[in-house]
Design a protein around this motif. Structure first.
Motif, mmCIF file in Angstrom:
data_model
loop_
_atom_site.group_PDB
_atom_site.id
_atom_site.type_symbol
_atom_site.label_atom_id
_atom_site.label_comp_id
_atom_site.label_asym_id
_atom_site.label_seq_id
_atom_site.Cartn_x
_atom_site.Cartn_y
_atom_site.Cartn_z
ATOM 1 N N GLU A 59 20.424 30.466 59.282
ATOM 2 C CA GLU A 59 19.856 29.668 60.368
ATOM 3 C C GLU A 59 18.409 30.004 60.701
ATOM 4 O O GLU A 59 17.742 29.232 61.394
ATOM 5 C CB GLU A 59 20.723 29.831 61.626
ATOM 6 C CG GLU A 59 22.105 29.200 61.480
ATOM 7 C CD GLU A 59 22.970 29.419 62.708
ATOM 8 O OE1 GLU A 59 22.557 30.226 63.574
ATOM 9 O OE2 GLU A 59 24.044 28.792 62.796
ATOM 10 N N ARG A 60 17.909 31.122 60.216
ATOM 11 C CA ARG A 60 16.506 31.456 60.510
ATOM 12 C C ARG A 60 15.565 30.624 59.652
ATOM 13 O O ARG A 60 15.958 30.060 58.625
ATOM 14 C CB ARG A 60 16.252 32.943 60.302
ATOM 15 C CG ARG A 60 16.344 33.398 58.870
ATOM 16 C CD ARG A 60 15.797 34.804 58.704
ATOM 17 N NE ARG A 60 16.030 35.327 57.361
ATOM 18 C CZ ARG A 60 15.287 35.030 56.307
ATOM 19 N NH1 ARG A 60 14.287 34.154 56.439
ATOM 20 N NH2 ARG A 60 15.550 35.560 55.132
ATOM 21 N N CYS A 61 14.312 30.531 60.078
ATOM 22 C CA CYS A 61 13.317 29.762 59.325
ATOM 23 C C CYS A 61 12.999 30.451 57.995
ATOM 24 O O CYS A 61 13.070 31.681 57.882
ATOM 25 C CB CYS A 61 12.039 29.615 60.149
ATOM 26 S SG CYS A 61 12.217 28.524 61.570
ATOM 27 N N THR A 62 12.654 29.648 57.019
ATOM 28 C CA THR A 62 12.300 30.176 55.704
ATOM 29 C C THR A 62 11.045 31.041 55.784
ATOM 30 O O THR A 62 10.064 30.674 56.437
ATOM 31 C CB THR A 62 12.059 29.030 54.714
ATOM 32 O OG1 THR A 62 13.241 28.247 54.594
ATOM 33 C CG2 THR A 62 11.674 29.560 53.337
ATOM 34 N N ASP A 66 11.407 34.427 50.934
ATOM 35 C CA ASP A 66 12.562 33.606 50.540
ATOM 36 C C ASP A 66 12.169 32.628 49.435
ATOM 37 O O ASP A 66 12.915 32.422 48.472
ATOM 38 C CB ASP A 66 13.102 32.835 51.744
ATOM 39 C CG ASP A 66 13.551 33.740 52.869
ATOM 40 O OD1 ASP A 66 14.108 34.809 52.573
ATOM 41 O OD2 ASP A 66 13.333 33.380 54.042
ATOM 42 N N VAL A 67 10.997 32.022 49.592
ATOM 43 C CA VAL A 67 10.523 31.066 48.589
ATOM 44 C C VAL A 67 10.248 31.778 47.270
ATOM 45 O O VAL A 67 10.558 31.255 46.198
ATOM 46 C CB VAL A 67 9.259 30.345 49.091
ATOM 47 C CG1 VAL A 67 8.686 29.433 48.004
ATOM 48 C CG2 VAL A 67 9.574 29.530 50.334
ATOM 49 N N LEU A 68 9.669 32.989 47.332
ATOM 50 C CA LEU A 68 9.413 33.752 46.111
ATOM 51 C C LEU A 68 10.718 34.119 45.409
ATOM 52 O O LEU A 68 10.825 34.036 44.177
ATOM 53 C CB LEU A 68 8.613 35.009 46.445
ATOM 54 C CG LEU A 68 7.187 34.783 46.972
ATOM 55 C CD1 LEU A 68 6.541 36.107 47.344
ATOM 56 C CD2 LEU A 68 6.343 34.041 45.948
ATOM 57 N N CYS A 88 8.284 23.983 53.799
ATOM 58 C CA CYS A 88 9.199 24.784 54.623
ATOM 59 C C CYS A 88 8.501 25.293 55.880
ATOM 60 O O CYS A 88 9.073 25.264 56.981
ATOM 61 C CB CYS A 88 9.750 25.962 53.819
ATOM 62 S SG CYS A 88 10.943 25.512 52.540
ATOM 63 N N ARG A 89 7.267 25.751 55.724
ATOM 64 C CA ARG A 89 6.519 26.276 56.870
ATOM 65 C C ARG A 89 6.136 25.159 57.835
ATOM 66 O O ARG A 89 6.227 25.320 59.057
ATOM 67 C CB ARG A 89 5.267 26.995 56.368
ATOM 68 C CG ARG A 89 4.415 27.622 57.476
ATOM 69 C CD ARG A 89 3.279 28.412 56.883
ATOM 70 N NE ARG A 89 2.482 27.589 55.975
ATOM 71 C CZ ARG A 89 1.452 28.040 55.269
ATOM 72 N NH1 ARG A 89 1.114 29.314 55.341
ATOM 73 N NH2 ARG A 89 0.782 27.229 54.475
ATOM 74 N N LYS A 90 5.748 23.991 57.299
ATOM 75 C CA LYS A 90 5.293 22.873 58.121
ATOM 76 C C LYS A 90 6.413 22.335 59.020
ATOM 77 O O LYS A 90 6.195 22.043 60.195
ATOM 78 C CB LYS A 90 4.774 21.755 57.213
ATOM 79 C CG LYS A 90 4.252 20.519 57.939
ATOM 80 C CD LYS A 90 3.756 19.490 56.939
ATOM 81 C CE LYS A 90 3.225 18.245 57.626
ATOM 82 N NZ LYS A 90 2.002 18.512 58.415
ATOM 83 N N TYR A 91 7.621 22.216 58.435
ATOM 84 C CA TYR A 91 8.728 21.617 59.178
ATOM 85 C C TYR A 91 9.765 22.642 59.652
ATOM 86 O O TYR A 91 10.833 22.261 60.132
ATOM 87 C CB TYR A 91 9.408 20.559 58.317
ATOM 88 C CG TYR A 91 8.461 19.459 57.895
ATOM 89 C CD1 TYR A 91 7.896 18.585 58.826
ATOM 90 C CD2 TYR A 91 8.087 19.311 56.563
ATOM 91 C CE1 TYR A 91 7.014 17.595 58.442
ATOM 92 C CE2 TYR A 91 7.202 18.315 56.166
ATOM 93 C CZ TYR A 91 6.672 17.467 57.105
ATOM 94 O OH TYR A 91 5.789 16.478 56.724
ATOM 95 N N LYS A 92 9.418 23.934 59.471
ATOM 96 C CA LYS A 92 10.312 25.008 59.927
ATOM 97 C C LYS A 92 11.733 24.818 59.383
ATOM 98 O O LYS A 92 12.727 24.841 60.113
ATOM 99 C CB LYS A 92 10.326 25.087 61.456
ATOM 100 C CG LYS A 92 8.981 25.497 62.068
ATOM 101 C CD LYS A 92 9.051 25.558 63.568
ATOM 102 C CE LYS A 92 7.780 26.151 64.153
ATOM 103 N NZ LYS A 92 6.551 25.419 63.752
ATOM 104 N N ILE A 93 11.803 24.615 58.083
ATOM 105 C CA ILE A 93 13.096 24.429 57.419
ATOM 106 C C ILE A 93 13.863 25.744 57.401
ATOM 107 O O ILE A 93 13.294 26.812 57.145
ATOM 108 C CB ILE A 93 12.886 23.907 55.985
ATOM 109 C CG1 ILE A 93 12.230 22.512 56.029
ATOM 110 C CG2 ILE A 93 14.204 23.838 55.229
ATOM 111 C CD1 ILE A 93 11.889 21.954 54.674
#
Length: 361
Positions: A59-62, A66-68, A88-93
Motif C-alpha cells: 500500500e505504500r507509494c513506489t 522498487d523500480v530498480l 509512479c512518482r507523478k501519480y503516487k502509484i
C-alpha cells in the motif's frame, strides 16, 4: 626432532597463557556475531512473510529502489525504468512490485498520462514510449497469470478456429460445461461441406482476460442447431494450452471499413525512390490492427511480398500507412481473402493514433 610444543614451561602454564584465552574469546565473539546476524535475518524474513507487513509494503507509494528491483526482475530497459519511475512518482502509484499483479489498478494512470501529453506540444515520442512501456507491463502481468485449461474460458468470449493453412475463423463461446465447450458458429460454417467431422482434432486460439494469447488442440464432439436458431459446435476441453509468442505491439480485433491502394515507385531529381499510393482506392474490411501491422479482408487476392497502401478512418483523423503483404490467405467466406500486412513506413504520429485506437483512448 621433537616437534612437541607447549605455550609455557608446563601444561599448567600453557593453560594459563593469556594468548590462548584471547583466541578462545575472539572465536566465541565471532560465533556469537554470526549467530546474532542469522537470528536477525531469520526474524526479518519471518516478519516480511506476515500479512500485515505485505499489506503495508503493497500500500505504500513506489520508491526508486522498487523500480530498480522491478527492472532487474523483469528485464526492462533503463529508459523504460526511468519512464516507469516518472509515472509512479507523478501519480503516487502504490508499490509497483505488488501493483503489477493487479494491472487494472495502474491502467487508468496511463490513460491520464496519455491525455496530459496530448495537451502538450512535441510529445509524440513520449506518447510512443508510454504505449510501449504499457504493453510490456501488460505482458509481465499476463505472464504472471498463466492459464492452464480451456475451463478458464467464459461465455461470450471470442475464440477462433485455426485451419491447416494458417487462416482463422472467429467464433464466440456459447457455454462452458465440465464435459465440453459449446462454441457458437455461423450458419455458413454449419452448412459447409469442408467443416471438421466428428472426432476430428481441431485447433483454437483465444486471448485470456489478461491479454495473453493461447492456442490448444481439441476434439470435435458434435454439431447442433438450437430451437432459437443458433448453431453450436461442441468440443472437448484441453489442459495442454500453449502460450503464444507476444508481438511488439498489442493487437486489437476490429470490424471497420478501411481502404487499400496499389503503390508505385517514383524517383525525384536526385534519384531517390519514394512510394506513392494510387489515387484509386478499394474499400475493404479491417479485421485486426496493431502498431506494427494489420489484417484486412478483401475480394482481391493480392500476392505476398507486394507493397500496399492502407488507409484507416479514426476519430483522431485519417491514417495512411505503407506496408508489405507478408501473407495472403483465402478466407472461409467465399470470394474473400485475408491480407496480413506489415507496416514498413509509418510516422510516429500515425503509429500513436493506431495505438490509441487499439487501447480505446
Amino acid at each position: 626432532m621433537n616437534l612437541d610444543f607447549q605455550a609455557g614451561g608446563s601444561p599448567l602454564a600453557s593453560r594459563q597463557n593469556p594468548v590462548i584465552y584471547a583466541v578462545l574469546i575472539v572465536g566465541a565473539i565471532i560465533i556469537a556475531v554470526f549467530f546474532l546476524i542469522w537470528f536477525i535475518l531469520k526474524v526479518l524474513k519471518e516478519r516480511k512473510a506476515t500479512p500485515e507487513w505485505i499489506q503495508k509494503e503493497a500500500e505504500r507509494c513506489t520508491k526508486k529502489k522498487d523500480v530498480l528491483e522491478f527492472a532487474e526482475k523483469y528485464l526492462i530497459s533503463k529508459e523504460e525504468a526511468d519512464l516507469l519511475w516518472r509515472i509512479c512518482r507523478k501519480y503516487k502509484i502504490q508499490n509497483i512490485l505488488y501493483t503489477i499483479k493487479h494491472y487494472t489498478d495502474i491502467d487508468g494512470y496511463f490513460k491520464t498520462y496519455y491525455d496530459e501529453l496530448r495537451m502538450a506540444k512535441n510529445t509524440e515520442r513520449e506518447i510512443n514510449n508510454a504505449f510501449k512501456l504499457k504493453f510490456n507491463l501488460e505482458k509481465i502481468f499476463a505472464a504472471s497469470e498463466r492459464v492452464s485449461s480451456s475451463h478458464s474460458l467464459v461465455k461470450e468470449q471470442r475464440i477462433a478456429e485455426i485451419f491447416p493453412d494458417g487462416s482463422k475463423l472467429p467464433f464466440k463461446v456459447a457455454d462452458i460445461k465440465k464435459e465440453h465447450l459449446a462454441i457458437e458458429i455461423t450458419q455458413d460454417f454449419y452448412n459447409s461441406e469442408t467443416k471438421p467431422k466428428s472426432m476430428e482434432k481441431i485447433a483454437f486460439t483465444f486471448n485470456s482476460a489478461t491479454g495473453m494469447s493461447y492456442a490448444f488442440l481439441s476434439r470435435l464432439l458434435r454439431y447442433e442447431q438450437t430451437a432459437s436458431g443458433k448453431y453450436l459446435m461442441f468440443v472437448s476441453h484441453s489442459s495442454d494450452l500453449i502460450m503464444k509468442q507476444q508481438r511488439n505491439f498489442k493487437r486489437a480485433t476490429m470490424n471497420e471499413k478501411c481502404r487499400i491502394a496499389s503503390v508505385k515507385s517514383v524517383k525525384d531529381k536526385k534519384d531517390r525512390v519514394t512510394l506513392v499510393p494510387s489515387e484509386s482506392k478499394i474499400d475493404c474490411a479491417l479485421i485486426n490492427i496493431s502498431g506494427g501491422g494489420c489484417c484486412i479482408s478483401t475480394t482481391l487476392p493480392v500476392k505476398e511480398g507486394q507493397a500496399i497502401y492502407t488507409e484507416f478512418d479514426f476519430e483522431s483523423g485519417v491514417v495512411g500507412v505503407m506496408g508489405k503483404i507478408i501473407k495472403t490467405r483465402k478466407a472461409k467466406t467465399e470470394g474473400l481473402f485475408n491480407l496480413h500486412i506489415c507496416f514498413t513506413q509509418i510516422s510516429i504520429e500515425d503509429q500513436n493514433k493506431i495505438l490509441a485506437k487499439v487501447y480505446s483512448y
